[in-house]
Design a protein around this motif. Structure first.
Motif: not given
Length: 338
Positions: A261-269, A287-299
């Protein structure tokens, strides 16, 4: 950088003015296609641009439009065709100016007529030539033509030709010119005297991405034995992350099961909205909401980290395709799976 006329500023400054004029939304899409150093230079130039007169903005936009128009005409019918149409639209002096700006950096490939020739006819013409000659000609064709021809060659010649295309950029210009001279006798009507860089790993990647899976697999397996480093370089470029759009929903869901999931969030960024949509549509809402939140908060994320995450996912896709768990929609004769 205050300036009043487009002829008073250089290309980098014009690019900065253009991006400012296009606005942040359109400019951000352009940045996605630029190299890191180009982005840094343009960002610095934009930051240093203090004022733009309405006249300068209009001049730069007009020049950009004229160059785009010229590139379209060249792609449709060559430089002569482009010059003729531009003269009618802009006048002779302006048309020559626009074409000159383009051809200063534009690589006009030889064999214009060959690229308009039916691939089957061309195959009959070159199939008995030396593999180096075949590789030279295929380097000038579009990937679809080259894929059809290389797919029709005997299996023992396919990998040899592919290897020669990939390594052609490592050949000295003198050797390339000598090959061109030897071709002149048989391809006199096709040879253009303009010299340009051809072939290379990118050229063979385009061909292998278009050819049928069986031909691609045979070539890659042979190259892995004969040229393992080259095979690895080609494989890394063959399926880019954005090509996930070639997969159907079932295949995407299968891929996502193996993705961190972490790789997915970074890749989609670092991916476009279309790719993000394809991924999110195949995740559960939670899961989609969680990934979107990860993308938003990672900066902000380094492009290197994005590319590494995307490559991990690409490797998973290639592994699943090799094991026949998923099918990538490709050209060149793959059968439809239902």
């Amino acid at each position: 950088m205050p300036a009043g006329k487009s002829e008073e500023i250089n290309g980098l400054q014009k690019a900065a003015v253009l991006l400012i004029a296009l606005g942040p939304e359109k400019s951000s899409k352009i940045f996605k296609h630029l190299k890191e150093e180009e982005i840094e230079e343009l960002t610095l130039e934009i930051a240093n641009t203090r004022s733009i007169t309405p006249q300068l903005k209009e001049d730069v936009l007009n020049e950009f439009y004229q160059v785009c128009l010229a590139q379209q005409y060249i792609a449709e019918g060559g430089i002569g065709y482009a010059k003729e149409l531009l003269e009618k639209a802009l006048g002779q002096e302006k048309a020559v100016s626009v074409i000159s700006k383009l051809t200063a950096s534009l690589q006009v490939k030889p064999f214009e007529f060959v690229r308009k020739t039916d691939a089957t006819q061309l195959l009959n013409f070159i199939q008995d030539e030396h593999p180096q000659t075949i590789a030279l000609i295929l380097s000038y064709l579009n990937p679809a033509q080259s894929a059809q021809i290389i797919g029709s060659l005997p299996p023992d010649r396919q990998a040899d030709v592919a290897k020669r295309i990939a390594m052609m950029d490592r050949t000295s210009p003198d050797v390339i010119k000598e090959v061109e001279k030897k071709l002149e006798s048989k391809l006199a009507s096709l040879v253009n005297q303009d010299y340009t860089i051809i072939g290379g790993v990118d050229a063979v990647v385009d061909i292998l991405n278009t050819v049928d899976r069986g031909t691609e697999k045979h070539i890659m397996e042979t190259l892995e034995i004969d040229e393992p480093e080259l095979a690895d370089e080609i494989r890394k470029k063959m399926f880019v992350f954005e090509d996930i759009l070639l997969l159907d929903d079932r295949a995407i869901q299968r891929v996502l099961r193996d993705v961190d999931n972490n790789d997915l969030a970074i890749a989609l960024k670092g991916s476009n909205e279309q790719v993000q949509g394809a991924i999110f549509n195949n995740l559960s809402k939670r899961l989609a909401t969680m990934i979107k939140e990860d993308m938003e908060f990672m900066g902000p994320v380094r492009m290197k980290d994005v590319e590494e995450a995307q490559q991990k996912i690409v490797n998973i896709i290639r592994k699943l395709e090799d094991s026949a768990e998923i099918v990538i929609s490709r050209g060149g004769g793959d059968e439809i799976v239902v």
